[in-house]
Design an enzyme around this catalytic site. Structure first.
Site, mmCIF file in Angstrom:
data_model
loop_
_atom_site.group_PDB
_atom_site.id
_atom_site.type_symbol
_atom_site.label_atom_id
_atom_site.label_comp_id
_atom_site.label_asym_id
_atom_site.label_seq_id
_atom_site.Cartn_x
_atom_site.Cartn_y
_atom_site.Cartn_z
ATOM 1 N N LYS A 164 88.616 13.821 49.627
ATOM 2 C CA LYS A 164 89.661 12.635 49.258
ATOM 3 C C LYS A 164 90.662 12.936 48.187
ATOM 4 C CE LYS A 164 90.887 9.394 47.375
ATOM 5 N NZ LYS A 164 92.328 9.469 47.132
ATOM 6 N N GLU A 240 86.130 15.914 35.543
ATOM 7 C CA GLU A 240 87.233 16.439 34.861
ATOM 8 C C GLU A 240 88.286 15.648 34.466
ATOM 9 O OE1 GLU A 240 85.886 20.917 36.044
ATOM 10 O OE2 GLU A 240 87.738 20.131 37.076
HETATM 11 P P1 NAD Z 1 93.615 9.101 39.301
HETATM 12 O O1 NAD Z 1 92.078 9.032 38.457
HETATM 13 O O2 NAD Z 1 94.497 7.653 39.409
HETATM 14 O O3 NAD Z 1 93.108 9.442 40.726
HETATM 15 C C1 NAD Z 1 92.516 10.556 41.162
HETATM 16 C C2 NAD Z 1 91.696 10.444 42.383
HETATM 17 O O4 NAD Z 1 90.736 9.535 42.189
HETATM 18 C C3 NAD Z 1 92.658 9.932 43.621
HETATM 19 O O5 NAD Z 1 92.460 10.778 44.428
HETATM 20 C C4 NAD Z 1 92.393 8.425 43.479
HETATM 21 O O6 NAD Z 1 92.882 8.110 44.781
HETATM 22 C C5 NAD Z 1 91.234 8.679 43.314
HETATM 23 N N1 NAD Z 1 90.426 7.122 42.922
HETATM 24 C C6 NAD Z 1 91.069 6.194 42.273
HETATM 25 N N2 NAD Z 1 90.370 5.235 41.805
HETATM 26 C C7 NAD Z 1 89.270 5.390 42.506
HETATM 27 C C8 NAD Z 1 88.100 4.844 42.684
HETATM 28 N N3 NAD Z 1 87.654 3.577 42.021
HETATM 29 N N4 NAD Z 1 86.933 5.217 43.174
HETATM 30 C C9 NAD Z 1 87.132 6.654 43.896
HETATM 31 N N5 NAD Z 1 88.403 7.231 43.890
HETATM 32 C C10 NAD Z 1 89.124 6.796 43.142
HETATM 33 O O7 NAD Z 1 94.344 10.210 38.523
HETATM 34 P P2 NAD Z 1 95.772 11.001 38.884
HETATM 35 O O8 NAD Z 1 96.654 9.816 38.469
HETATM 36 O O9 NAD Z 1 95.686 11.446 40.118
HETATM 37 O O10 NAD Z 1 95.703 12.342 37.882
HETATM 38 C C11 NAD Z 1 96.287 12.375 36.488
HETATM 39 C C12 NAD Z 1 94.862 12.260 35.686
HETATM 40 O O11 NAD Z 1 94.028 13.327 35.980
HETATM 41 C C13 NAD Z 1 95.191 12.154 34.205
HETATM 42 O O12 NAD Z 1 94.643 11.485 33.303
HETATM 43 C C14 NAD Z 1 94.924 13.623 34.010
HETATM 44 O O13 NAD Z 1 94.588 14.173 32.643
HETATM 45 C C15 NAD Z 1 93.575 13.912 34.907
HETATM 46 N N6 NAD Z 1 93.429 15.157 35.198
HETATM 47 C C16 NAD Z 1 92.346 15.744 34.554
HETATM 48 C C17 NAD Z 1 92.161 17.207 34.704
HETATM 49 C C18 NAD Z 1 90.885 18.179 33.997
HETATM 50 O O14 NAD Z 1 90.675 19.062 34.598
HETATM 51 N N7 NAD Z 1 90.431 17.450 33.288
HETATM 52 C C19 NAD Z 1 92.881 18.002 35.784
HETATM 53 C C20 NAD Z 1 93.941 17.394 36.331
HETATM 54 C C21 NAD Z 1 94.182 16.086 36.006
HETATM 55 O O1 6OD Z 2 92.241 25.915 35.798
HETATM 56 C C1 6OD Z 2 91.474 25.064 36.256
HETATM 57 O O2 6OD Z 2 90.564 25.545 36.554
HETATM 58 C C2 6OD Z 2 91.673 23.820 36.034
HETATM 59 N N1 6OD Z 2 90.566 22.912 36.571
HETATM 60 C C3 6OD Z 2 92.829 23.236 35.540
HETATM 61 C C4 6OD Z 2 93.078 21.901 35.434
HETATM 62 C C5 6OD Z 2 94.135 21.465 34.951
HETATM 63 C C6 6OD Z 2 94.568 19.931 34.854
HETATM 64 O O3 6OD Z 2 95.561 19.219 35.297
#
Ligand code: NAD
Ligand code: 6OD
Length: 472
Positions: A164, A240
């Protein structure tokens, strides 16, 4: 705007609608999960490891064969500069498949010979089995990179997936389905459902009884909601999540390289990388010179059309996310910050004015307790603060509920090791940032996540181990 069962896919560079996307209802999600279940019991589940690995290399080949399509789709969905998508996102998608295809062929498991009190022995060895159907939920910032980072090891371990992708960036996950077919991946192994989180495809997937595990990348509070959703059926999760990452710059750093490194760590992908540094700590003797140099870098970044090869910075992902980032720009002023660069919205005098751009922004002068220093903003912005001692900066860097990544900039390698080992995070870079080896553990502590993926850690999450003990 959300239609009855369709929603628009918007290009963040100019606000135009590039596609209408079907939102999966509960029935469609169920159909995808059942297809995945049949596939795990079918040909895919019976393939030998070398045969599975060969198919995954074919997926990588097929991504490379359609490189330009993937780049175009990712750029249109995210607004990220074409140079960045061509250098990072699409090559990494292919690399994710290659690395895990190779790794599954060589990954060993432990074996123990056990001596028993009666003088006989037992041989213990473990075998790796697929978990089954994996629910994969991913965000919009690096859509294809992060999706394939999870899909590749899940498939390498013999699972099937229902993915998803973010509602903001549906295109490349869909294109990947075409590629899977081209690469000879059997029907039902890779399934895509589109939609939102709560009361939509995301929630239907995580709560589905026939999904064996959920792997998620996104916001920490979404991770908390998913944890509740899976609790009833006790599914394993890999999370993550967000970050509020610190960069620590010592006075003995290589000044020019460090300014370049921090410029990238703050502004890459318009600051929309979970690993970006939103807190920069600079040792006092070079503080003013460093702030000035970073200001020059920020002011020279080329903000503009993602389709121009020279563009450094594209828009934020959506109008809603821009409003969030701008609310922090306003908050920083209210909290008493000194504005060093940016702080507003750029003007272009063309259709880009309908896009979701903000200026790259630098603040100084906030107390460590300020919300702008504590909360993840996820935009092209950092706060720069001075420090006087190693002990002080380690305490400041670790004073956060997050714990994803940190970077340390010094020419004293002894200090680099010493400080790195005190960081309360999952990943620390010394004199570099976002330099990735896909075999290494990746993840965060605290609000930044649960578990580690990468290399053997991914294989261990995406498989069940059955320990076999034979007395002889
Ligand atoms: P988000 O949590 O709003 O959404 C991520 C996904 O989760 C989307 O596909 C969304 O539709 C889905 N989602 C939302 N609510 C849900 C629920 N209740 N049940 C199931 N699915 C649900 O995040 P975003 O705004 O898309 O991304 C930005 C965030 O992601 C930032 O906080 C960023 O730090 C984090 N991020 C972390 C990593 C990592 O590797 N640690 C990598 C990339 C992004
Ligand atoms: O490089 C990766 O494998 C990874 N998970 C990066 C995540 C970046 C976050 O926005």
């Amino acid at each position: 705007m959300r239609g009855k069962d369709e929603f628009p896919d918007v290009n963040p560079a100019d606000g135009s609608v590039i596609a209408q996307v079907t939102e999966a209802d509960r029935g469609l999600v169920d159909g995808a999960v059942q297809a995945a279940r049949r596939a795990v019991r079918g040909e895919w589940g019976r393939l030998s490891i070398p045969a599975r690995a060969a198919r995954l290399h074919k997926v990588a080949d097929a991504i490379e064969a359609r490189f330009d399509c993937f780049v175009a789709a990712e750029v249109a969905d995210t607004g990220k500069p074409i140079a960045l998508a061509s250098r990072l996102d699409v090559p990494r998608a292919a690399a994710n498949f290659r690395v895990f295809a190779d790794l599954i062929k060589t990954a060993g498991l432990e074996t123990f010979q056990t001596e028993t009190p009666d003088g006989t022995s037992a041989l213990n060895y473990a075998v790796r089995k697929p978990l089954g159907v994996i629910g994969v939920i991913t965000p919009w910032n690096l859509p294809l990179l992060l999706l394939t980072w999870k899909v590749a090891p899940a498939l390498a371990c013999g699972n099937t997936v229902v993915v998803k992708p973010s509602e903001e960036t549906p295109a490349t996950a869909t294109l990947l389905a075409e590629v899977m077919k081209d690469a000879g991946i059997p029907n039902g192994v890779y399934n895509v459902v589109h939609g939102f989180g709560l009361n939509s495809a995301g929630e239907f997937l995580t709560k589905h009884d026939d999904v064996n595990a959920v792997t998620f990348t996104g916001e920490s509070q979404t991770g908390a909601a998913i944890m509740k959703a899976v609790a009833g059926s006790v599914k394993p999760v890999s999370f993550e999540l967000g970050g509020k990452n610190a960069a620590i710059v010592f006075a003995d750093c290589d000044f020019e390289e460090t300014v370049d490194g921090i410029d990238e760590a703050v502004f890459l992908n318009t600051g929309q990388v979970c690993l970006c540094a939103e807190r920069v700590y600079v040792e006092r003797p070079i503080f003013e010179r460093f702030v000035e140099a970073l200001q020059h870098k920020a002011e020279r970044l080329r903000i503009g059309s993602p389709l121009e090869k020279a563009t450094d910075l594209g828009p934020l992902i959506s109008a809603e996310h821009r409003e969030k980032v701008l609310s922090y720009y306003r908050l920083a002023r209210e909290e008493g910050a000194t504005l060093i660069a940016g702080g507003g919205i750029p003007e272009f005098g063309n259709t880009l004015d309908k896009g979701f751009y903000v200026e790259p922004t630098i603040y100084t002068g906030l107390p460590e307790s300020a919300r702008c220093v504590k909360e993840e903003i996820f935009g092209p912005v950092c706060h720069v603060a001075p420090f006087d001692s190693e002990e002080e900066v380690v305490a400041m860097a670790n004073d956060t509920k997050y714990g994803l990544a940190s970077s340390i900039w010094t020419t004293n390698l002894q200090r680099g090791h010493r400080v790195a080992q005190q960081m309360n995070v999952g990943i620390t870079w010394v004199n570099c940032w976002f330099l990735r080896d896909l075999r290494t553990p990746f993840g965060g502590v605290g609000l930044s996540g649960i578990g580690r993926e990468g290399g053997i850690h991914s294989l261990n999450f995406y498989s069940e181990l059955n320990n076999i003990c034979i007395r002889f």
